[in-house]
Design a protein around this motif. Structure first.
Motif, PDB file in Angstrom:
ATOM      1  N   TYR A 296       0.851  -1.187   0.000  1.00  0.00           N
ATOM      2  CA  TYR A 296       0.000   0.000   0.000  1.00  0.00           C
ATOM      3  C   TYR A 296       0.888   1.239   0.000  1.00  0.00           C
ATOM      4  N   CYS A 297       0.667   2.156  -0.921  1.00  0.00           N
ATOM      5  CA  CYS A 297       1.475   3.373  -0.960  1.00  0.00           C
ATOM      6  C   CYS A 297       0.896   4.319  -2.014  1.00  0.00           C
ATOM      7  N   ASP A 298      -0.092   5.137  -1.611  1.00  0.00           N
ATOM      8  CA  ASP A 298      -0.671   6.059  -2.584  1.00  0.00           C
ATOM      9  C   ASP A 298      -0.078   7.458  -2.414  1.00  0.00           C
ATOM     10  N   ARG A 299      -0.703   8.463  -2.983  1.00  0.00           N
ATOM     11  CA  ARG A 299      -0.095   9.788  -3.056  1.00  0.00           C
ATOM     12  C   ARG A 299      -0.589  10.748  -1.973  1.00  0.00           C
ATOM     13  N   ARG A 300      -1.180  10.222  -0.918  1.00  0.00           N
ATOM     14  CA  ARG A 300      -1.639  11.116   0.146  1.00  0.00           C
ATOM     15  C   ARG A 300      -0.519  11.571   1.074  1.00  0.00           C
ATOM     16  N   ALA A 301       0.675  11.022   0.904  1.00  0.00           N
ATOM     17  CA  ALA A 301       1.805  11.443   1.732  1.00  0.00           C
ATOM     18  C   ALA A 301       3.070  11.417   0.891  1.00  0.00           C
ATOM     19  N   LYS A 302       4.011  12.276   1.235  1.00  0.00           N
ATOM     20  CA  LYS A 302       5.323  12.234   0.617  1.00  0.00           C
ATOM     21  C   LYS A 302       6.142  11.191   1.358  1.00  0.00           C
ATOM     22  N   VAL A 303       6.463  10.108   0.691  1.00  0.00           N
ATOM     23  CA  VAL A 303       7.138   8.988   1.349  1.00  0.00           C
ATOM     24  C   VAL A 303       8.566   9.394   1.686  1.00  0.00           C
ATOM     25  N   ARG A 304       8.916   9.273   2.973  1.00  0.00           N
ATOM     26  CA  ARG A 304      10.152   9.861   3.464  1.00  0.00           C
ATOM     27  C   ARG A 304      11.374   8.980   3.244  1.00  0.00           C
ATOM     28  N   GLN A 305      11.193   7.664   3.233  1.00  0.00           N
ATOM     29  CA  GLN A 305      12.305   6.748   3.016  1.00  0.00           C
ATOM     30  C   GLN A 305      11.877   5.667   2.027  1.00  0.00           C
TER      31      GLN A 305
END
Length: 432
Positions: A296-305
């Motif tokens: 799971y990884c959508d665009r609601r957050a800027k992924v930090r690592q």
């Protein structure tokens, strides 16, 4: 300071106690912190705001029963003790009717309403004794997600040092726990029954979930952009995905997962039953969980690592359609793909679809390891592919047993490094 909600006028007589309970929390907070106790009995409430240095302590057989009127969860907008930031209106969304995904990133949106919520709080706790319960009553909100989801039982934004322990959440209007942009979250001996997702975290650090039970009609544990996560000694039962997760440095160990036995997905209920708050029974046409692990990884957050270093070990999963799936490019899997995941000493029983299926960012191909584990195909699904992998950099299979497969086979890219040691015979097909 220790105060009881009874001191502020709360009554277990069916009347709405929101103000009395909030007054107790506020008095404790204004005195420098302490404990607010909820005695045995059923206390009906709308939205409460938990504040820094306050523990909400549900004593034996104490029940906080949520109002079924979604408008009773809007009171935090009139908070005079800790007023919302001046720009809060900028982050307010009055409805999730059209775009629940978008609404969830606005900390003061209707989508984030909750029976208990905390905003910019530190050193907070919700502790429950035997028989204690937070009941969301399947609150129906026609302005909510999918035109029916109501408030979460617990919602936290921008918090630090959160302790959650001992209580049961039942029939949440939406996710049992919705926690965003927070750190140092420790959850022990918590049970979630029904509702939607059990425990969701996004952009959070230092998370421990242990000795918990999640029997849900939706995903058990979900979220992404999380760093340093441990999930252990838990029991899962899901009508969707057991783990719908993304993060960096994630350990899942000593857990057991089962197909839906007690609850089905609430979205399948007729609208009249959603309005009435009726329980969702398991769907006879959906007897399995969809996935053991769905990335799971959508665009609601800027992924930090870079998402990766995920280890799942010493776990058993029974009745899963798939073991692992990463459909990169889907709207809920489109931000950054997973770099690596390892399954070690795991048992997967009654797998009925492709066991491992993935597509990745071409510049960040997946490394997948499966060690000391057993995969058993469901009766009637003996011809399924063990795996179909795209954009895979490396596949390691060690001490792997494949049972009840007619002719175990898999597909992986030509440039994928494949290592197979002491594993059941497996036909490997290469794809461009």
């Amino acid at each position: 300071m220790i105060v009881s909600i009874l001191q502020y006028g709360a009554k277990a007589d069916g009347s709405l106690c929101t103000k009395a309970i909030q007054d107790a929390i506020d008095a404790c907070f204004l005195s420098g912190g302490g404990e607010v106790t909820v005695p045995a009995g059923k206390f009906r409430t709308g939205g409460l705001r938990l504040r820094s240095n306050v523990t909400l302590h549900l004593l034996e057989n104490a029940i906080l029963e949520g109002s079924r009127d979604p408008e009773d969860y809007m009171g935090f907008w009139q908070d005079s003790i800790e007023p919302l930031p001046a720009d809060a209106e900028t982050y307010k969304v009055d409805t999730a009717h059209d775009d629940a995904n978008g609404a969830s990133v606005f900390p003061y949106s209707r989508w984030n309403n909750a029976l208990i919520r905390a905003i910019h709080a530190q050193n907070i706790a919700i502790i429950g004794e035997q028989g204690s319960e937070i009941n969301g009553m399947n609150c129906y909100d026609p302005q909510g997600e999918e035109d029916y989801r109501g408030p979460h039982p617990i919602n936290c934004w921008f918090c630090e040092n959160i302790t959650l322990q001992g209580y049961t959440i039942r029939d949440g209007g939406n996710w049992g726990h919705a926690i965003q942009n927070s750190r140092h979250i420790h959850v022990r001996n918590v049970t979630v029954l029904g509702g939607h997702d059990g425990f969701d975290v996004r952009t959070c650090d230092d998370i421990l979930v242990e000795d918990c039970t999640f029997l849900t009609g939706d995903d058990c544990i979900a979220g992404f952009d999380n760093i340093d996560v441990t999930i252990r000694n838990c029991v899962f039962e899901s009508a969707c995905s057991v783990l719908r997760f993304g993060g960096t440095n994630v350990l899942v160990e000593n857990c057991k997962a089962y197909p839906p036995i007690h609850y089905g997905f609430r979205g399948k209920l007729p609208i009249k039953d959603r309005i009435a708050g009726n329980k969702s029974e398991p769907d006879p046409d959906r007897p399995e969980a969809l996935n053991a692990f769905l990335y799971y990884c959508d665009r609601r957050a800027k992924v930090r690592q870079t998402p990766g270093n995920i280890m799942i070990r010493n776990c058993s999963f029974k009745g899963m359609k798939r073991i692992f799936r990463m459909p990169f490019g889907h709207k809920w899997c489109c931000n950054r793909s997973l770099a690596d995941i390892t399954f070690e000493n795991c048992l997967f029983e009654n797998v009925s679809m492709i066991g491992f299926a993935s597509s990745s960012e071409k510049e960040n191909p997946l490394t997948l390891r499966l060690k000391d584990s057993t995969v058993v195909a469901r009766q009637g699904s003996e011809e399924i592919a063990f795996a179909e992998l795209q954009d895979c950099a490396e596949l390691v299979l060690e001490n792997l047993k494949l049972e009840n497969f007619d002719d175990p086979w898999m597909i992986c890219p030509k440039d994928c490094r494949v290592t197979i040691n002491n594993t059941s015979p497996l036909r490997v097909e290469r794809a461009d």
